[in-house]
Design a protein around this motif. Structure first.
Motif, PDB file in Angstrom:
ATOM      1  N   TYR A 288      -4.696 -75.864  63.103  1.00 29.28           N
ATOM      2  CA  TYR A 288      -5.616 -76.630  63.919  1.00 29.28           C
ATOM      3  C   TYR A 288      -6.911 -76.791  63.146  1.00 29.28           C
ATOM      4  O   TYR A 288      -7.110 -76.157  62.100  1.00 29.28           O
ATOM      5  N   TYR A 289      -7.794 -77.637  63.634  1.00 29.34           N
ATOM      6  CA  TYR A 289      -9.060 -77.874  62.935  1.00 29.34           C
ATOM      7  C   TYR A 289     -10.210 -77.778  63.919  1.00 29.34           C
ATOM      8  O   TYR A 289     -10.033 -77.868  65.135  1.00 29.34           O
ATOM      9  N   ARG A 290     -11.395 -77.590  63.367  1.00 30.55           N
ATOM     10  CA  ARG A 290     -12.615 -77.497  64.161  1.00 30.55           C
ATOM     11  C   ARG A 290     -13.602 -78.534  63.634  1.00 30.55           C
ATOM     12  O   ARG A 290     -13.728 -78.712  62.427  1.00 30.55           O
ATOM     13  N   VAL A 291     -14.269 -79.216  64.530  1.00 29.58           N
ATOM     14  CA  VAL A 291     -15.218 -80.249  64.130  1.00 29.58           C
ATOM     15  C   VAL A 291     -16.628 -79.687  64.188  1.00 29.58           C
ATOM     16  O   VAL A 291     -16.880 -78.640  64.784  1.00 29.58           O
ATOM     17  N   LYS A 292     -17.543 -80.402  63.564  1.00 28.24           N
ATOM     18  CA  LYS A 292     -18.909 -79.905  63.429  1.00 28.24           C
ATOM     19  C   LYS A 292     -19.675 -79.934  64.743  1.00 28.24           C
ATOM     20  O   LYS A 292     -20.495 -79.070  65.010  1.00 28.24           O
ATOM     21  N   VAL A 293     -19.419 -80.940  65.565  1.00 25.74           N
ATOM     22  CA  VAL A 293     -20.203 -81.112  66.783  1.00 25.74           C
ATOM     23  C   VAL A 293     -19.777 -80.082  67.822  1.00 25.74           C
ATOM     24  O   VAL A 293     -18.660 -80.116  68.311  1.00 25.74           O
ATOM     25  N   PHE A 294     -20.650 -79.123  68.114  1.00 22.42           N
ATOM     26  CA  PHE A 294     -20.416 -78.114  69.135  1.00 22.42           C
ATOM     27  C   PHE A 294     -19.121 -77.340  68.894  1.00 22.42           C
ATOM     28  O   PHE A 294     -18.575 -76.739  69.811  1.00 22.42           O
ATOM     29  N   SER A 295     -18.613 -77.344  67.671  1.00 18.68           N
ATOM     30  CA  SER A 295     -17.429 -76.563  67.299  1.00 18.68           C
ATOM     31  C   SER A 295     -16.242 -76.857  68.207  1.00 18.68           C
ATOM     32  O   SER A 295     -15.542 -75.952  68.658  1.00 18.68           O
ATOM     33  N   ALA A 296     -15.997 -78.104  68.493  1.00 20.29           N
ATOM     34  CA  ALA A 296     -14.834 -78.471  69.292  1.00 20.29           C
ATOM     35  C   ALA A 296     -13.562 -78.201  68.495  1.00 20.29           C
ATOM     36  O   ALA A 296     -13.503 -78.410  67.286  1.00 20.29           O
ATOM     37  N   THR A 297     -12.530 -77.714  69.171  1.00 21.27           N
ATOM     38  CA  THR A 297     -11.283 -77.306  68.528  1.00 21.27           C
ATOM     39  C   THR A 297     -10.168 -78.255  68.923  1.00 21.27           C
ATOM     40  O   THR A 297     -10.039 -78.622  70.094  1.00 21.27           O
ATOM     41  N   SER A 298      -9.339 -78.611  67.951  1.00 21.25           N
ATOM     42  CA  SER A 298      -8.229 -79.522  68.191  1.00 21.25           C
ATOM     43  C   SER A 298      -7.023 -78.766  68.743  1.00 21.25           C
ATOM     44  O   SER A 298      -6.959 -77.532  68.657  1.00 21.25           O
ATOM     45  N   PRO A 299      -6.050 -79.491  69.283  1.00 19.71           N
ATOM     46  CA  PRO A 299      -4.766 -78.852  69.621  1.00 19.71           C
ATOM     47  C   PRO A 299      -4.048 -78.411  68.349  1.00 19.71           C
ATOM     48  O   PRO A 299      -4.381 -78.838  67.243  1.00 19.71           O
ATOM     49  N   HIS A 300      -3.048 -77.551  68.505  1.00 18.70           N
ATOM     50  CA  HIS A 300      -2.276 -77.073  67.365  1.00 18.70           C
ATOM     51  C   HIS A 300      -1.279 -78.131  66.909  1.00 18.70           C
ATOM     52  O   HIS A 300      -0.811 -78.957  67.705  1.00 18.70           O
ATOM     53  N   SER A 301      -0.955 -78.088  65.638  1.00 17.28           N
ATOM     54  CA  SER A 301       0.062 -78.977  65.087  1.00 17.28           C
ATOM     55  C   SER A 301       1.445 -78.483  65.482  1.00 17.28           C
ATOM     56  O   SER A 301       1.601 -77.430  66.114  1.00 17.28           O
ATOM     57  N   ASP A 302       2.466 -79.248  65.088  1.00 13.60           N
ATOM     58  CA  ASP A 302       3.836 -78.773  65.251  1.00 13.60           C
ATOM     59  C   ASP A 302       4.086 -77.582  64.325  1.00 13.60           C
ATOM     60  O   ASP A 302       3.384 -77.388  63.332  1.00 13.60           O
ATOM     61  N   ILE A 303       5.113 -76.796  64.629  1.00 16.65           N
ATOM     62  CA  ILE A 303       5.430 -75.593  63.849  1.00 16.65           C
ATOM     63  C   ILE A 303       6.262 -75.966  62.627  1.00 16.65           C
ATOM     64  O   ILE A 303       7.197 -76.763  62.717  1.00 16.65           O
ATOM     65  N   SER A 304       5.894 -75.401  61.472  1.00 16.65           N
ATOM     66  CA  SER A 304       6.658 -75.565  60.236  1.00 16.65           C
ATOM     67  C   SER A 304       7.130 -74.192  59.767  1.00 16.65           C
ATOM     68  O   SER A 304       6.429 -73.192  59.939  1.00 16.65           O
ATOM     69  N   SER A 305       8.324 -74.146  59.173  1.00 18.65           N
ATOM     70  CA  SER A 305       8.917 -72.882  58.729  1.00 18.65           C
ATOM     71  C   SER A 305       8.981 -72.822  57.212  1.00 18.65           C
ATOM     72  O   SER A 305       9.258 -73.823  56.540  1.00 18.65           O
TER      73      SER A 305
END
Length: 421
Positions: A288-305
């Motif tokens: 997942y990633y975090r953006v600069k504005v107010f540290s908003a967090t994205s949803p998680h990506s799909d799972i990779s093995s």
């Protein structure tokens, strides 16, 4: 003369008594607060015993009473003209009727005439947390506005700002105490000075802003199968429209990799160490990633093995997967896939020195005979097969994929069995 005066007094008393009998009307005003472009209805309700076609409305500061029908509708602008006032204003009004005589006046009512309400425009109407939205509180051109205020309908939270304001989706969510996805309803109003004080305008229309969640990233791993010593590239691909601050890789078990770059390379050993596993193992990751504005967090990506094998199994699988045609047609490669057994023999220092010393004493010509004698004993040692010390050191050659097993036999040579010629 005295009689004439008595008549006048009697007539006046009769008139006063008649006036006291005429009950006052009831005045209703709807609505009590309007703008100059709105209308207000004045209803001067006379007693049921009175049939009056006209009523009289007296406006404070308006001079003499105005004759209208008992049910009258006036605009805010007309009220301002009747009372000689400007916006914003308060108009006080009473009414009465005539039934031969003037009735008593009704109870006074007040009408508030406000400045026109502002108009709120929002662009765009659908955003993400990191996107921005422009709010414009349009005020009347003839009003000297002090400030504009934006108001969230759900939480009734107000933010003072200029009449043209840009906010991010995260700021709107914080203002409304909501979390994405959400619909935030916003309105606005303004304040203006009036008679030395601050006057508040009516609220504008309500606009709805839809705030979506951040789009999830896409995780790719290359290659998906490695050895402990190999490396794998992890790529947390984020949307191009988002200003990303950091990326984070985590396992499905909740272990976080100490990686902040969205594109990174790790070895199989590092992955095993982080996940507390040993090869062979399967490591499942998401990011997942975090953006600069107010540290908003994205949803998680799909799972990779990622499959991590040890070196022996990978080499063995490579040998087994080699085509049979290659083994048959290439004698060099065919030989490289046979298991070689290298025999080494360890002679004690005393035995070796004795044999070579004997050969030197007799003479150089007989050195070959001594070496031949040693060979005979070696063959004898091999045929009797004493207990062997086997070290299974499997080595991977640079040019061939063959496996060597080094077997060391310990043979004891008895000195009395060796005789000089």
């Amino acid at each position: 003369m005295a009689g004439h005066l008595l008549f006048v007094v009697l007539m006046y008393s009769f008139s006063e008594n008649k006036a006291q009998v005429l009950l006052p009307p009831t005045l209703t005003v709807n609505p009590l607060v309007i703008t100059d472009s709105d209308s207000v209805t004045l209803n001067c309700q006379t007693p049921s015993s009175v049939s009056a076609s006209h009523c009289y409305f007296r406006f404070v500061r308006g001079g003499p009473a105005k004759s209208f029908s008992c049910l009258k509708t006036l605009s805010g602008t007309e009220l301002l003209l009747l009372t000689h006032q400007t916006l914003p204003a308060e108009v006080k009004v009473t009414c009465f009727y005539l039934d031969g005589y003037q009735s008593q006046e009704s109870i006074m009512s007040s009408i508030i005439i406000q400045n026109p309400q502002p108009k709120l425009t929002v662009n765009p109407l659908v955003i993400t947390e990191t996107d921005s939205v422009t709010l414009k509180c349009q005020t009347p051109s003839f009003v000297s506005v002090s400030q504009c205020l934006f108001y969230t309908v759900k939480e009734q939270n107000t933010r003072v700002a200029s009449c043209l304001k840009t906010l991010t989706g995260t700021e709107l969510l914080n203002m409304a105490h909501q979390s994405s996805p959400a619909v935030v309803e916003v309105t606005c109003y303004y304040t203006a000075e009036h008679r030395g004080g601050q006057y508040q305008s009516p609220q504008s229309n309500i606009s709805s802003i839809t705030i979506q969640t951040l789009p999830p990233p896409t995780l790719t791993v290359n290659p998906p199968m490695i050895r402990e010593t190999d490396s794998v590239t992890l790529n947390c691909q984020t949307p191009s429209s988002v200003s990303v601050f950091h990326c984070y890789f985590i396992t499905v078990k909740g272990q976080t990799l100490n990686v902040l770059s969205c594109l990174t390379t790790l070895t199989g050993a590092e992955l095993l160490h982080t996940t507390h596993q040993s090869s062979p193992a399967e490591v499942k990751l998401t990011c997942y990633y975090r953006v600069k504005v107010f540290s908003a967090t994205s949803p998680h990506s799909d799972i990779s093995s990622i499959t991590i094998n040890n070196a022996v199994k990978i080499e063995s699988s490579t040998m087994q997967s080699m085509p049979s045609s290659t083994k048959a047609t290439d004698p060099v490669k065919e030989e490289s896939h046979t298991t070689q057994t290298v025999l080494t023999f360890a002679l004690t220092t005393d035995e070796t020195s004795w044999i070579i010393g004997a050969a030197v004493t007799v003479g150089v010509p007989l050195l070959g005979l001594a070496l031949l004698f040693i060979q005979i004993w070696i063959e004898k040692c091999v045929s009797t097969r004493p207990k062997a010390n086997v070290t299974d050191d499997r080595e991977y050659m640079a040019d061939f994929d063959e496996t060597y097993s080094i077997v060391t036999y310990q043979c004891n040579f008895e000195r009395q069995q060796l005789h000089q010629p």
